[in-house]
Write an enzyme that holds these catalytic residues in place. Structure first.
Site, PDB file in Angstrom:
ATOM      1  N   GLY A  46      11.192   5.599 -18.331  1.00  0.00           N
ATOM      2  CA  GLY A  46      10.095   5.080 -19.144  1.00  0.00           C
ATOM      3  C   GLY A  46      10.720   4.131 -20.139  1.00  0.00           C
ATOM      4  O   GLY A  46      11.537   3.291 -19.757  1.00  0.00           O
ATOM      5  N   GLU A  47      10.410   4.298 -21.383  1.00  0.00           N
ATOM      6  CA  GLU A  47      10.997   3.465 -22.430  1.00  0.00           C
ATOM      7  C   GLU A  47      11.693   4.398 -23.421  1.00  0.00           C
ATOM      8  O   GLU A  47      11.040   5.184 -24.102  1.00  0.00           O
ATOM      9  CB  GLU A  47       9.888   2.640 -23.091  1.00  0.00           C
ATOM     10  CG  GLU A  47      10.382   1.695 -24.153  1.00  0.00           C
ATOM     11  CD  GLU A  47      11.519   0.799 -23.675  1.00  0.00           C
ATOM     12  OE1 GLU A  47      11.435   0.226 -22.580  1.00  0.00           O
ATOM     13  OE2 GLU A  47      12.515   0.698 -24.412  1.00  0.00           O
ATOM     14  N   SER A  48      13.026   4.295 -23.453  1.00  0.00           N
ATOM     15  CA  SER A  48      13.778   5.275 -24.243  1.00  0.00           C
ATOM     16  C   SER A  48      13.421   5.231 -25.725  1.00  0.00           C
ATOM     17  O   SER A  48      13.405   6.258 -26.398  1.00  0.00           O
ATOM     18  CB  SER A  48      15.286   5.082 -24.048  1.00  0.00           C
ATOM     19  OG  SER A  48      15.654   3.759 -24.326  1.00  0.00           O
ATOM     20  N   CYS A  78      17.212   7.311 -15.858  1.00  0.00           N
ATOM     21  CA  CYS A  78      17.036   6.005 -16.511  1.00  0.00           C
ATOM     22  C   CYS A  78      16.839   6.181 -18.019  1.00  0.00           C
ATOM     23  O   CYS A  78      17.787   6.562 -18.698  1.00  0.00           O
ATOM     24  CB  CYS A  78      15.902   5.238 -15.835  1.00  0.00           C
ATOM     25  SG  CYS A  78      16.047   3.461 -16.087  1.00  0.00           S
ATOM     26  N   ARG A 105      22.196  -0.095 -22.487  1.00  0.00           N
ATOM     27  CA  ARG A 105      20.794  -0.227 -22.084  1.00  0.00           C
ATOM     28  C   ARG A 105      20.533  -1.602 -21.465  1.00  0.00           C
ATOM     29  O   ARG A 105      21.161  -2.582 -21.821  1.00  0.00           O
ATOM     30  CB  ARG A 105      19.868  -0.030 -23.288  1.00  0.00           C
ATOM     31  CG  ARG A 105      19.891   1.374 -23.839  1.00  0.00           C
ATOM     32  CD  ARG A 105      18.956   1.509 -25.035  1.00  0.00           C
ATOM     33  NE  ARG A 105      17.590   1.246 -24.675  1.00  0.00           N
ATOM     34  CZ  ARG A 105      16.749   0.476 -25.395  1.00  0.00           C
ATOM     35  NH1 ARG A 105      17.165  -0.098 -26.501  1.00  0.00           N
ATOM     36  NH2 ARG A 105      15.518   0.290 -24.988  1.00  0.00           N
ATOM     37  N   ILE A 134      15.282   0.010 -12.351  1.00  0.00           N
ATOM     38  CA  ILE A 134      14.229  -0.713 -13.078  1.00  0.00           C
ATOM     39  C   ILE A 134      14.664  -0.856 -14.534  1.00  0.00           C
ATOM     40  O   ILE A 134      14.720   0.125 -15.274  1.00  0.00           O
ATOM     41  CB  ILE A 134      12.883   0.040 -13.002  1.00  0.00           C
ATOM     42  CG1 ILE A 134      12.483   0.283 -11.544  1.00  0.00           C
ATOM     43  CG2 ILE A 134      11.801  -0.736 -13.757  1.00  0.00           C
ATOM     44  CD1 ILE A 134      11.285   1.212 -11.377  1.00  0.00           C
ATOM     45  N   ARG A 135      15.026  -2.058 -14.923  1.00  0.00           N
ATOM     46  CA  ARG A 135      15.575  -2.283 -16.286  1.00  0.00           C
ATOM     47  C   ARG A 135      16.555  -1.168 -16.648  1.00  0.00           C
ATOM     48  O   ARG A 135      16.451  -0.528 -17.688  1.00  0.00           O
ATOM     49  CB  ARG A 135      14.459  -2.363 -17.321  1.00  0.00           C
ATOM     50  CG  ARG A 135      13.728  -3.688 -17.285  1.00  0.00           C
ATOM     51  CD  ARG A 135      12.727  -3.790 -18.419  1.00  0.00           C
ATOM     52  NE  ARG A 135      13.382  -3.803 -19.699  1.00  0.00           N
ATOM     53  CZ  ARG A 135      12.901  -3.193 -20.812  1.00  0.00           C
ATOM     54  NH1 ARG A 135      11.791  -2.519 -20.761  1.00  0.00           N
ATOM     55  NH2 ARG A 135      13.543  -3.289 -21.935  1.00  0.00           N
ATOM     56  N   HIS A 171      16.044   5.748 -10.215  1.00  0.00           N
ATOM     57  CA  HIS A 171      14.813   6.564 -10.179  1.00  0.00           C
ATOM     58  C   HIS A 171      14.675   7.334  -8.859  1.00  0.00           C
ATOM     59  O   HIS A 171      13.923   6.895  -7.978  1.00  0.00           O
ATOM     60  CB  HIS A 171      13.599   5.648 -10.338  1.00  0.00           C
ATOM     61  CG  HIS A 171      13.424   5.129 -11.720  1.00  0.00           C
ATOM     62  ND1 HIS A 171      12.648   5.757 -12.652  1.00  0.00           N
ATOM     63  CD2 HIS A 171      13.936   4.033 -12.330  1.00  0.00           C
ATOM     64  CE1 HIS A 171      12.680   5.089 -13.786  1.00  0.00           C
ATOM     65  NE2 HIS A 171      13.465   4.034 -13.620  1.00  0.00           N
ATOM     66  N   GLU A 173      12.863   9.682  -8.148  1.00  0.00           N
ATOM     67  CA  GLU A 173      11.485  10.150  -7.948  1.00  0.00           C
ATOM     68  C   GLU A 173      10.618   9.102  -7.251  1.00  0.00           C
ATOM     69  O   GLU A 173       9.456   9.360  -6.966  1.00  0.00           O
ATOM     70  CB  GLU A 173      10.867  10.560  -9.297  1.00  0.00           C
ATOM     71  CG  GLU A 173      10.492   9.436 -10.246  1.00  0.00           C
ATOM     72  CD  GLU A 173      11.691   8.791 -10.954  1.00  0.00           C
ATOM     73  OE1 GLU A 173      12.849   9.110 -10.615  1.00  0.00           O
ATOM     74  OE2 GLU A 173      11.442   7.936 -11.829  1.00  0.00           O
TER      75      GLU A 173
HETATM   76  N1  GLN Z   1      14.963  -0.141 -20.100  1.00  0.00           N
HETATM   77  C1  GLN Z   1      14.437   1.146 -20.421  1.00  0.00           C
HETATM   78  C2  GLN Z   1      15.046   1.691 -21.710  1.00  0.00           C
HETATM   79  O1  GLN Z   1      15.941   1.145 -22.224  1.00  0.00           O
HETATM   80  C3  GLN Z   1      14.672   2.160 -19.310  1.00  0.00           C
HETATM   81  C4  GLN Z   1      13.887   1.753 -18.099  1.00  0.00           C
HETATM   82  C5  GLN Z   1      13.532   2.874 -17.191  1.00  0.00           C
HETATM   83  O2  GLN Z   1      13.525   4.063 -17.567  1.00  0.00           O
HETATM   84  N2  GLN Z   1      13.176   2.519 -15.986  1.00  0.00           N
HETATM   85  O3  GLN Z   1      14.579   2.674 -22.188  1.00  0.00           O
END
Ligand code: GLN
Length: 204
Positions: A46-48, A78, A105, A134-135, A171, A173
């Site tokens: 998600g977004e840390s 992630c 990150r 993903i990112r 990921h 999942e």
């Molecule tokens: N770029 C996100 C972060 O820094 C992580 C991306 C992800 O969990 N797919 O939190």
């Protein structure tokens, strides 16, 4: 076996589906009480920064640390891996600081630089594991207490394990290959999982 999935933000539903498919009793965790009786906890992608904010807001940091020290297994994918790291790079507040890893990150760039790769994971034997990044972060250094589980072709570490803790930059999942979830269930059950590190794999 009861496994929690932290459900504050990110793709927790996919983890719950796979765990249920594998026969675990999978529950969404949003409050400290939800940690009681768990054998394992997954912190999803998600977004840390958002997840960190919510972990502090709902006063989950110390309870998660305590449960992990008391033997609960934990797996961060992630953003979740960023939250587990002792050194979470430029994360704007304190994470869980549980694993002896340093993350960088967004190491591959922006959303458009997301990619997929087939990796050999020595612990899984022959068949490659298809990974979705993903990112994603990378694990730029692995301390002496952690082991490398998977690397990109250029040696970049993207999966690590330390005792009852697992971190993946990608990921599992999202692909339908359940081997990482099965590995985590073994860890949560307290079974010793052999780590087969490629010789010379550990970065300096
Ligand atoms: N770029 C996100 C972060 O820094 C992580 C991306 C992800 O969990 N797919 O939190």
């Amino acid at each position: 076996m009861k496994i929690g999935v932290l459900a504050l933000q990110g793709d927790f539903a996919e983890h719950i589906d796979i765990l249920t498919q594998l026969g675990a009793d999978a529950v969404a965790v949003r409050l400290p009480d939800g940690l009681n009786g768990l054998e394992g906890l997954i912190i999803p992608g998600g977004e840390s920064t958002a997840i960190a904010r919510l972990l502090h807001r709902w006063e989950l940091i110390e309870p998660i640390r305590t449960h992990v020290h008391d033997g609960m297994a934990v797996w961060g994918t992630c953003a979740g891996a960023i939250l587990l790291a002792n050194d979470p790079g430029d994360l704007d507040r304190e994470g869980l600081r549980l694993m002896d890893i340093t993350v960088e990150r967004n190491a591959f760039g922006r959303q458009v630089d997301s990619f997929e790769a087939d990796l050999s994971v020595p612990s899984f034997g022959g068949q490659e594991y298809h990974c979705v990044f993903i990112r994603a972060p990378v694990f730029s250094s692995i301390g002496p207490r952690a082991d490398v589980l998977a690397q990109l072709d250029d040696g970049t570490v993207v999966a690590a394990k330390q005792g009852n803790m697992l971190a993946t930059a990608f990921h599992p999942e999202l692909t339908g290959d359940t081997r990482f979830h099965q590995l985590f269930l073994e860890m949560a059950a307290g079974n010793v999982v052999p780590i087969d590190i490629a010789r010379g794999a550990r970065p300096a």
